[in-house]
Design a protein around this motif. Structure first.
Motif, PDB file in Angstrom:
ATOM      1  N   THR A 128       0.848  -1.199   0.000  1.00 36.31           N
ATOM      2  CA  THR A 128       0.000   0.000   0.000  1.00 36.31           C
ATOM      3  C   THR A 128       0.883   1.248   0.000  1.00 36.31           C
ATOM      4  O   THR A 128       0.652   2.190  -0.765  1.00 36.31           O
ATOM      5  CB  THR A 128      -0.917   0.013   1.255  1.00 36.31           C
ATOM      6  OG1 THR A 128      -1.704  -1.175   1.230  1.00 36.31           O
ATOM      7  CG2 THR A 128      -1.805   1.225   1.299  1.00 36.31           C
ATOM      8  N   ASP A 233       0.845  -3.306  -9.495  1.00 30.16           N
ATOM      9  CA  ASP A 233       0.636  -3.826  -8.148  1.00 30.16           C
ATOM     10  C   ASP A 233       0.986  -5.315  -8.183  1.00 30.16           C
ATOM     11  O   ASP A 233       0.232  -6.131  -8.723  1.00 30.16           O
ATOM     12  CB  ASP A 233      -0.838  -3.610  -7.750  1.00 30.16           C
ATOM     13  CG  ASP A 233      -1.165  -4.216  -6.387  1.00 30.16           C
ATOM     14  OD1 ASP A 233      -0.334  -4.983  -5.856  1.00 30.16           O
ATOM     15  OD2 ASP A 233      -2.267  -3.933  -5.876  1.00 30.16           O
ATOM     16  N   SER A 256       4.511  -6.580  -1.743  1.00 29.62           N
ATOM     17  CA  SER A 256       4.489  -6.972  -0.323  1.00 29.62           C
ATOM     18  C   SER A 256       5.565  -8.022  -0.133  1.00 29.62           C
ATOM     19  O   SER A 256       5.623  -8.982  -0.907  1.00 29.62           O
ATOM     20  CB  SER A 256       3.169  -7.667   0.037  1.00 29.62           C
ATOM     21  OG  SER A 256       2.111  -6.794   0.061  1.00 29.62           O
TER      22      SER A 256
END
Ligand SMILES: Cc1ncc(COP(=O)(O)O)c(C=O)c1O
Length: 420
Positions: A128, A233, A256
């Motif tokens: 994020t 992403d 991530s």
């Protein structure tokens, strides 16, 4: 001879400081012999994967089928993190300074893993944060058009919405439905929105709701040069289907590390191609000398440095198994989940099944029970943990096995679904 051959296939391990390599738990070291003997990539070799499972602290009284939510670190990672957290309580500021060296090693090792130059990757706390840096940092003005995905992750979706409200940019949504038939349908859904005023595009490489893989590289390769910003992403795809994020051809990529790589919680990565660093504003202001340097994206204040040894351990473990072997296993487990569910009456599978689109994240629903009823019954009756999704017509219960998930776990899920 065999050992040398093995190490050749693991160049990253050699660049990890000895203290963290020798600390690799005996369970993980036991893998080495097995990996050595396995020239074939056999995702169905349950014996091998049960040994991989030993490297984790997996409770026997419950089954985690929400690994896409938060990855489980292996013992080596959690031990490294816990040890460092303890050490940090003594002279924290001095130890923090010492850990800067480890952080630099993390950079080097991550650069090699992602096949990105070290001056193009910044460490951060999660995907994020990485993607918000790109979304709020690129220069856009009122009237500029941006193509985003209808099924982008909410934090990211709403970050763009905020930019729309604040700056008057125009958002166009690529909508390819909950279960697209083939990669061309997805590519078309993005490309049809490209106009002369399109300045940016954002693509989610693996969609969290239904596990759909998106042909990201293919879409990016078809963009005209005036679509300057190409943001990806890769929160769900990194260390699951791809390691080399620089190969997307993107300007910015958010990752991530605490999902499929299994790093400690609160770890992420931002890739910015060198041509875009200067023009991208950092979320937190940095010193002016840093304007053209990737380090400007790392000025986030005091962070928890105990995560760095854990990141190194997670990469070593990931490399030991190899992305190729891991991806095949995850896909095999996803397929086995689908096989099990197909034989259960009243269950419909919503995730795409095309070979190039499917993954280990599977969305399904029950004809007579709501998604939350399925979710709570599975937990109450069998201690099976799943999650539910609802987003623009993509609704259902999601399961996501990890490399330590056994075929028996999946059979237990199948049985539990039959008994619902
Ligand atoms: C597709 C996708 N993007 C972004 C995120 C956010 O990741 P993080 O929790 O690392 O910020 C997630 C988390 O599940 C995700 O699935």
């Amino acid at each position: 001879m065999q050992r040398r051959h093995f190490l050749n296939r693991l160049p990253l391990l050699a660049s990890i400081p000895l203290v963290y390599r020798s600390g690799i738990s005996k369970e993980v070291n036991a893998l080495e012999g097995i990996v050595d003997r396995m020239d074939h990539l056999d995702p169905e070799d349950e014996e091998y994967w049960l040994i991989v499972r030993e490297a984790y602290d997996i409770p026997t009284d419950r089954i985690d089928f929400n690994n896409a939510g938060i990855g489980t670190p292996c013992l080596q990672v959690s031990n490294a993190f816990i040890e460092e957290s303890k050490t940090l309580t003594q002279l924290p500021s001095k130890r923090n300074n010492q850990l800067r060296k480890i952080m630099l090693t993390c950079h080097e090792v991550l650069a090699e893993l992602t096949q990105s130059p070290t001056n193009q990757i910044a460490m951060c706390r999660n995907a994020t944060e990485a993607l918000a840096t790109a979304i709020f940092g690129i220069p856009l003005k009122a009237g500029d058009e941006v193509v985003v995905g209808r099924y982008d992750y909410p934090n990211i979706f709403y970050a763009w919405k905020q930019r729309e409200k604040r700056d008057g940019i125009i958002l166009k949504y690529a909508d390819f439905g909950p279960s697209p038939k083939n990669p061309e349908v997805i590519a078309k859904a993005y490309l049809k929105h490209i106009t002369k005023r399109t300045r940016a595009i954002q693509i989610t490489d693996l969609i969290n709701y239904n596990g759909c893989r998106v042909p990201t590289r293919d879409i990016i390769s078809q963009l005209p040069p005036h679509v300057r910003y190409r943001i990806v992403d890769a929160a769900q795809s990194f260390a699951n289907t791809i390691d080399h994020i620089s190969e997307f051809g993107a300007s910015h990529v958010g990752v991530s590390l605490h999902k499929w790589l299994g790093s400690p919680l609160g770890t992420g990565l931002l890739y910015v191609h060198e041509d875009f660093i200067r023009e991208t504003w950092p979320l937190y202001a940095s010193i002016p000398d840093n304007d053209g340097m990737i380090g400007k994206f790392e000025h986030l204040g005091t962070l928890n440095p105990a995560v760095y040894p854990g990141i190194l351990a997670a990469i070593a473990f990931h490399q030991k198994i190899s992305l190729k072997r891991k991806s095949k296993r995850l896909m095999h487990l996803g397929d086995y989940c689908v096989d099990q569910m197909k034989s259960v009456p009243n269950i419909s599978i919503h995730s795409p099944r095309h070979n190039q689109l499917k993954s280990n994240l599977i969305l399904f629903s029950h004809k007579h029970l709501t998604d939350s009823e399925v979710h709570s019954k599975l937990w109450k009756d069998q201690h099976i943990h799943v999650t539910t999704s609802e987003w623009f017509g993509v609704a259902g219960v999601r399961i996501s096995p990890n490399i330590f998930t056994s075929m028996r776990d999946i059979e237990s899920l199948g049985l539990a679904l039959k008994n619902l």
